[in-house]
Design a protein around this motif. Structure first.
Motif, PDB file in Angstrom:
ATOM      1  N   GLY A 142     -55.071  38.201   0.051  1.00 55.96           N
ATOM      2  CA  GLY A 142     -53.855  38.045  -0.738  1.00 55.96           C
ATOM      3  C   GLY A 142     -52.911  39.218  -0.654  1.00 55.96           C
TER       4      GLY A 142
ATOM      5  N   SER B  60     -55.372  31.205   0.556  1.00 59.41           N
ATOM      6  CA  SER B  60     -54.614  32.429   0.327  1.00 59.41           C
ATOM      7  C   SER B  60     -54.028  32.974   1.624  1.00 59.41           C
ATOM      8  CB  SER B  60     -55.523  33.478  -0.323  1.00 59.41           C
ATOM      9  OG  SER B  60     -54.805  34.651  -0.629  1.00 59.41           O
TER      10      SER B  60
ATOM     11  N   THR C  16     -50.108  33.863   2.358  1.00 58.46           N
ATOM     12  CA  THR C  16     -49.667  35.184   2.797  1.00 58.46           C
ATOM     13  C   THR C  16     -48.879  35.095   4.098  1.00 58.46           C
ATOM     14  OG1 THR C  16     -51.653  36.123   1.771  1.00 58.46           O
ATOM     15  CG2 THR C  16     -50.432  37.538   3.277  1.00 58.46           C
TER      16      THR C  16
ATOM     17  N   ASP D 184     -50.378  32.610  -7.948  1.00 64.45           N
ATOM     18  CA  ASP D 184     -51.366  33.118  -7.000  1.00 64.45           C
ATOM     19  C   ASP D 184     -50.929  34.470  -6.465  1.00 64.45           C
ATOM     20  OD1 ASP D 184     -49.407  32.621  -5.120  1.00 64.45           O
ATOM     21  OD2 ASP D 184     -50.350  30.829  -4.312  1.00 64.45           O
ATOM     22  N   ALA D 185     -51.647  34.979  -5.469  1.00 64.91           N
ATOM     23  CA  ALA D 185     -51.391  36.336  -4.982  1.00 64.91           C
ATOM     24  C   ALA D 185     -50.049  36.480  -4.277  1.00 64.91           C
ATOM     25  CB  ALA D 185     -52.510  36.770  -4.034  1.00 64.91           C
TER      26      ALA D 185
END
Length: 860
Positions: A426, A462, A466, A513-514
């Protein structure tokens, strides 16, 4: 501060050019060397003269000592040559990349005229000044040059024609400008740094490129290698299917100080030689260039990288015995050398320490007393990787190794190793081919039946996010790490959550989320609360200040929520040392930032409610002109919204419980909804009596009806929705600076009467000037052209806030005009223009009578 020469025409004019004829001319005095042999460049004989025209510049870059003729005794050039940086093309010719001189620029006022400026082309930017002596000041303007720009000759022999017209003093001078501008455009059109600005370099550093014998900064970007003298690339080397190899020393090259040489032999290009001093840099450049070229990947790099190259060659065959190689699998032993090629010994030492940190994180059991220990370990390791991006590939290889299953023998991948890997995915991603290896690793271990497999599936999700949103800027926060460690993120598409507070003392928990950006976060918040899009409602997300000061920071839409939380935690930890900082978390607030009168159409009930409470804060702070009676009525309206119908106490004595509860409620209403400067004008008992009478008159009114009445009254003030900033125009003379949809107004501090108004179309410049805020306004007519500067003393944080708010209003106004022109009917446009005209006229007048003291209530 110095007065900068302000432009008298629109400085946002863009120069779009035509690729047209590409004329490659050799700059005077420069030489281009070609060689068909693939021998070492160290075989250059003494006495070879290297041209200075391709290395000297009007900038202050030092010329390396090996750039001069080796058979001359002079150590420095006598003077700087007038030529500037040059770029090498495939045909061996050099093209100038920088230039300066006078040009005539067409100014489009009430008639077309030509104005003389000093133009400077440097680092791919074309700036113009009033004269050469003004180059140390702010430029009068900039003509944009990008990969999509075009340039062409005009009708005359001395004219460049495009959206921005330029004229030179002679045809020869025009040809020089045309040639150098086309060179810049060709570089920008071919360079991924401009066509894909988010491209991440794999390797960068200082090298010596032969035959130029000139120190440059080189960047390896996948299948291209770009080289620089300044921030602007001088050229590129195509790497795909090129042959990259080390060239051994020759005995007759004693004058060349570099110890190692790499050769790049590309198709249809002359061979290029790179001179490198350090053995670590040589190994690193050889590996990354070989990977980018796609040749002999399994023969270069460390043992781990060579095994990875072999797996890549067989496309990760699941049945291959390579997957069970001890170098690729879990180990309890420490590392004697890094798993990846690193360009320095210091980084290699850091990589070994990094593996020890990963082992501690994986081997120490996670329980309540040790949870902060794991948080510290993860944050330290991730911060090292952010500080030294070269270690990002290394930590991925280490975690993949420590989570690699080795059935039927050996321990399975540990759960805590997968948790650490989930944090990394992440945050940032490795470069190829480590990225390919990571994707195969996650696919092989993804299994919803096991906890480790669930983490692998989450890492896949994830990783995709990204790749879409890009790397993060800050390490994982304590909140993010605890969330990953204490619950499996596989069960939640958005594993993190944070409360967002509203001005009516309510909040909404929003998940993310990240990789979630502020823009995505606000969109999800609007859906959950039944509000319109941010561009339609004018609401924005704010964070409190980590120092504890009464400050707020508006969050930009492209920032990531996880980065904001992490930076806030780091700043708070620096301010508050000790155990107590763990209990403090960022506070996010959602409120209106830019207000347009057209926003009334389509307003949702939630937006009206929040606007009413935001207006109440302005009233209680004294930023809103209301008299005592009107203030009591508006406080009663919000009391009806907050508490419902007023219940009179039935107990006969003042000491009864009902009487006490009623008094407490009335006191709370007065503290929250009544202006502070009116509370001392009469006794508390009188104020409670007056408030209770007005509140009781609203019995049976619904909350939505009370909010409608409240906003109807508030919107009668011409500056409703404006943001007021306290400032000083001179010593002890305080005013309000009101920023609104039509411009910036200066209001008298006590009576809030308008003193001056500056429409946006008359504002020339605005922003910080030393410790103050400066606003320059002027007129630009055919008869009168004047500019007036105004200074306002205010806190530095407020200077930044007012500057950004003015910029937001100007941008929103332009976007709304463009949208209305594109989508709206002509009748609607006329109606909108009429409303804007009425609004401007109302702001030029004094506040309405309701703002002045009166003897009786005027509303209810």
């Amino acid at each position: 501060s110095e007065e900068s020469s302000s432009s008298e025409e629109d400085s946002s004019e863009e120069c779009q050019s035509n690729s047209g004829e590409e004329e490659n001319s050799q700059t005077s005095g420069s030489e281009s060397h070609k060689s068909s042999s693939h021998e070492s460049p160290r075989s250059l004989k003494r006495g070879t003269t290297v041209s200075l025209s391709s290395m000297t510049s009007e900038s202050d870059y030092a010329i390396p000592p090996d750039a001069y003729s080796t058979d001359t005794e002079c150590s420095e050039p006598e003077n700087k040559l007038p030529k500037t940086c040059s770029s090498s093309t495939d045909n061996g010719k050099t093209e100038s990349m920088e230039k300066s001189g006078y040009l005539l620029k067409m100014v489009k006022t009430w008639k077309k005229t030509w104005k003389r400026h000093w133009f400077v082309l440097k680092d791919g930017e074309l700036l113009y000044y009033k004269s050469p002596s003004d180059v140390i000041r702010k430029p009068q303007g900039q003509i944009e040059l990008n990969a999509c720009s075009t340039i062409a000759r005009g009708d005359g022999k001395q004219m460049l024609q495009s959206v921005c017209n330029l004229k030179a003093d002679s045809p020869n001078l025009l040809e020089e400008w045309l040639r150098v501008l086309q060179s810049v455009l060709r570089i920008k059109a071919a360079s991924p740094l401009f066509t894909h600005p988010d491209t991440r370099p794999i390797m960068k550093g200082h090298l010596t490129k032969v035959y130029f014998i000139l120190h440059r900064t080189s960047v390896c970007l996948h299948a291209l290698m770009l080289y620089f003298l300044t921030q602007f690339p001088l050229g590129q080397i195509k790497l795909w299917e090129a042959r990259v190899e080390e060239v051994h020393k020759s005995c007759d090259v004693a004058e060349v100080s570099a110890q190692y040489t790499l050769s790049i032999q590309s198709v249809n290009q002359d061979p290029v030689y790179l001179l490198i001093d350090s053995p670590y840099e040589k190994t690193s450049w050889l590996y990354h260039l070989s990977v980018a070229a796609g040749s002999a990947v399994e023969q270069v790099g460390t043992e781990f990288e060579q095994l990875l190259g072999k797996l890549l060659r067989i496309e990760g065959d699941p049945g291959s015995q390579l997957w069970r190689h001890p170098t690729l699998c879990f180990t309890n032993e420490g590392l004697s050398s890094p798993l990846t090629t690193l360009p320095s010994q210091a980084l290699q030492t850091e990589a070994i320490k990094l593996f020890k940190t990963c082992q501690l994180f994986i081997n120490v059991a996670i329980d309540t007393p040790a949870i902060d220990y794991h948080v510290t370990l993860a944050q330290c390791a991730l911060q090292v990787c952010l500080t030294h991006p070269e270690l990002q590939n290394e930590i991925y290889c280490q975690l993949i190794k420590q989570t690699q299953k080795t059935p039927p023998y050996g321990p399975p991948g540990t759960l805590q190793g997968w948790q650490f890997l989930a944090l990394c995915v992440g945050l940032f991603l490795p470069t190829p081919p480590i990225l390919w290896y990571l994707q195969v690793h996650l696919k092989r271990h993804g299994d919803s039946r096991t906890e480790e497999g669930k983490y692998a599936i989450y890492c896949q999700r994830s990783l995709e996010r990204t790749q879409q949103k890009g790397d993060r800027q800050a390490r994982s926060s304590r909140t993010e790490i605890l969330s990953i460690l204490l619950r499996n993120p596989y069960h939640h598409s958005l594993p993190f959550s944070v409360p967002v507070h509203f001005l009516n003392n309510t909040y909404q928990v929003v998940s993310f989320d990240a990789s979630t950006t502020v823009e995505e976060f606000q969109s999800r918040l609007n859906q959950d609360t039944g509000m319109r899009k941010t561009a339609q409602s004018g609401f924005s997300l704010y964070s409190d200040d980590p120092t504890g000061k009464d400050l707020e920071h508006c969050l930009q839409g492209n920032l990531k929520i996880c980065d904001i939380i992490s930076k806030w935690e780091q700043a708070s930890k620096e301010q508050h040392t000790g155990k107590s900082e763990n209990a403090r978390t960022v506070k996010l607030t959602y409120k209106n930032r830019v207000y347009f009168s057209q926003q009334m159409r389509g307003e949702t009930e939630r937006e009206r409610l929040l606007l009413a409470y935001q207006t109440n804060l302005e009233i209680t702070a004294g930023h809103f002109p209301v008299n005592k009676e009107l203030a009591l009525e508006m406080a009663a309206l919000l009391a009806q919204v907050e508490f419902g119908d007023f219940e009179r106490p039935f107990s006969p004595g003042p000491s009864g419980a009902a009487q006490t509860k009623s008094n407490q409620t009335l006191k709370q209403v007065l503290e929250r909804f009544y202006p502070k400067h009116y509370r001392h004008s009469c006794t508390e008992e009188q104020m409670r009596y007056l408030l209770s009478a007005r509140w009781a008159s609203l019995r049976g009114r619904s909350s939505s009806e009370c909010i409608r009445i409240y906003l109807t009254v508030a919107r009668k003030w011409s500056f409703f929705g404006a943001k007021l900033f306290e400032a000083e125009v001179s010593k002890n003379v305080r005013v309000w600076l009101a920023v609104h949809e039509d411009g910036v107004s200066m209001l008298e501090f006590n009576s809030v009467v308008i003193l001056a108004s500056y429409p946006y179309k008359s504002i020339v410049t605005f922003g910080a000037c030393g410790q103050d805020f400066m606003l320059s306004s002027g007129t630009n007519t055919s008869k009168d052209k004047s500019t007036e500067k105004h200074l306002f003393a205010m806190a530095p944080s407020k200077v930044r806030d007012v500057t950004l708010l003015i910029a937001s209003y100007i941008n929103c106004t332009q976007q709304r005009k463009a949208a209305a022109h594109h989508l709206s009917a002509p009748a609607l446009l006329l109606a909108l223009s009429g409303e804007m005209k009425k609004s401007k006229e109302s702001r030029s007048k004094s506040p309405p009578a309701a703002c002045r003291p009166s003897k009786a209530p005027t509303l209810l």
